[in-house]
Motif scaffolding. Structure first.
Motif, short mmCIF file in Angstrom:
data_model
loop_
_atom_site.label_atom_id
_atom_site.label_comp_id
_atom_site.label_asym_id
_atom_site.label_seq_id
_atom_site.Cartn_x
_atom_site.Cartn_y
_atom_site.Cartn_z
N GLU A 298 0.78 -1.56 -0.20
CA GLU A 298 -0.40 0.08 0.01
C GLU A 298 0.81 1.30 -0.44
O GLU A 298 0.15 2.10 -0.80
N SER B 53 2.55 2.19 -3.14
CA SER B 53 1.27 2.51 -4.35
C SER B 53 1.95 3.70 -3.89
O SER B 53 1.03 3.97 -5.40
N SER B 54 1.25 4.45 -2.74
CA SER B 54 1.10 5.61 -2.38
C SER B 54 2.36 6.27 -3.42
O SER B 54 2.67 7.37 -3.52
N LYS C 251 4.53 5.77 -5.88
CA LYS C 251 4.36 5.73 -7.01
C LYS C 251 3.39 6.77 -7.66
O LYS C 251 4.11 7.36 -8.71
N GLU C 252 2.29 6.93 -6.65
CA GLU C 252 1.94 8.29 -7.59
C GLU C 252 2.08 9.76 -6.64
O GLU C 252 2.22 10.24 -7.12
N LEU C 253 2.19 9.68 -5.13
CA LEU C 253 3.00 10.75 -5.05
C LEU C 253 4.58 10.56 -4.46
O LEU C 253 5.19 11.92 -4.44
N SER D 198 10.25 2.06 -1.80
CA SER D 198 10.81 2.82 -2.91
C SER D 198 11.52 2.32 -3.72
O SER D 198 11.53 2.34 -5.45
N VAL E 212 8.87 0.16 -6.02
CA VAL E 212 8.56 0.33 -7.03
C VAL E 212 9.10 0.75 -8.09
O VAL E 212 9.09 1.64 -8.95
#
Length: 300
Positions: free
Chosen positions: A66, A69-70, A72-74, A102, A105
């Motif tokens: 999770e 994923s965060s 990767k987006e922000l 980190s 991703v």
């Protein structure tokens, strides 16, 4: 937006400085050290090694995904903290979840605060920061406390002052380390709470600890139910006494009342588990004894 760009530029500038062997910063007294401390620097993930002093040994995979994923987006919102080991080499002090996510991703760099610290300072920083986290299990916290005491050589009182926790709280966590390793694992995996663990500590026999632990799992016992089970185990005589008293109050209540009314004195009845018992009739004097004797014989 301009402020953010300036901050990133500063990070890139410091990154270049750190890659210059002629300006290698090894201590707080070195040239340009003041430019480094307190600033965010973009470091290559490959230049950072995991902290061997990290008190946390297990990471929830779903939670890590999770976070990945965060990121990767922000991106990485909160920088990690590292300490400088050698030229181009760093060691994590805090932020291992962010570091792992980190890498997960595929990032090549990560924002970081660089500290210049020796092993003891690094251990203390890592342990104290991790103790303040909300998601550590009781055993991880207990191990962190023990390491601070053993390796930083702090007393429980000094540790209490250092981390802002009551000494009694620290002592309660440390006692958990006396539990059987299987039970400690159960606590780390979330099968039982700290309350269960604190109750099980009161059992001296490790085998008995495990037997109660199995009952907790099989019957989903609450802490209160576990406490009762442990009391009965440690004080079997008192448990029998309590059971006998309950049996008397339920089975012989009417008879006790009739005896008391007939004899004019309060009688006492004690019954064993096997059903045998003892009837006690108190008397206040020799005359009272003779009175009771005549009543029992039916002479009055």
């Amino acid at each position: 937006m301009a402020k953010a760009t300036k901050k990133q530029a500063l990070g890139r500038g410091l990154s270049a400085l750190l890659k210059d062997p002629d300006n290698d910063i090894k201590s707080a007294e070195d040239k340009n050290a003041d430019k480094l401390v307190g600033h965010i620097v973009e470091l290559d993930l490959s230049s950072i090694e995991v902290n061997p002093f990290q008190p946390r040994t297990s990471f929830n995979e779903d939670s890590l995904k999770e976070l990945a994923s965060s990121i990767k987006e922000l991106g990485v919102i909160q920088p990690i903290t590292v300490r400088k080991l050698d030229f181009g080499k760093y060691q994590l002090v805090s932020g291992e979840r962010r570091f792992r996510a980190s890498k997960l991703v595929g990032l090549e760099t990560i924002p970081a605060y660089i500290r210049i610290a020796n092993d003891q300072e690094s251990l203390e920083m890592a342990l104290v920061e991790n103790i303040q986290r909300q998601d550590l299990d009781p055993i991880e916290i207990a191990l962190s406390y023990q390491r601070l005491i053993d390796e930083i050589q702090l007393t429980q009182e000094q540790l209490s002052e250092r981390i802002g926790k009551n000494r009694s709280t620290i002592a309660n966590y440390l006692r958990l380390l006396k539990l059987d390793p299987i039970i400690q694992t159960g606590m780390r995996d979330g099968f039982l709470s700290m309350g269960h663990g604190r109750t099980l500590i009161n059992i001296d026999d490790p085998q008995k600890q495990l037997e109660i632990y199995e009952k907790i799992l099989q019957k989903s016992l609450s802490v209160r139910e576990t406490e009762k089970l442990v009391r009965e185990l440690n004080n079997p005589g008192q448990a029998s006494k309590s059971e006998a008293k309950t049996s008397v109050s339920q089975t012989y209540k009417k008879g006790i009342k009739e005896f008391s009314q007939y004899l004019g004195t309060k009688v006492d009845v004690k019954v064993t588990k096997k059903g045998s018992g003892k009837l006690t009739i108190p008397f206040s004097s020799e005359e009272d004894f003779i009175r009771l004797q005549k009543l029992i014989k039916g002479e009055e």
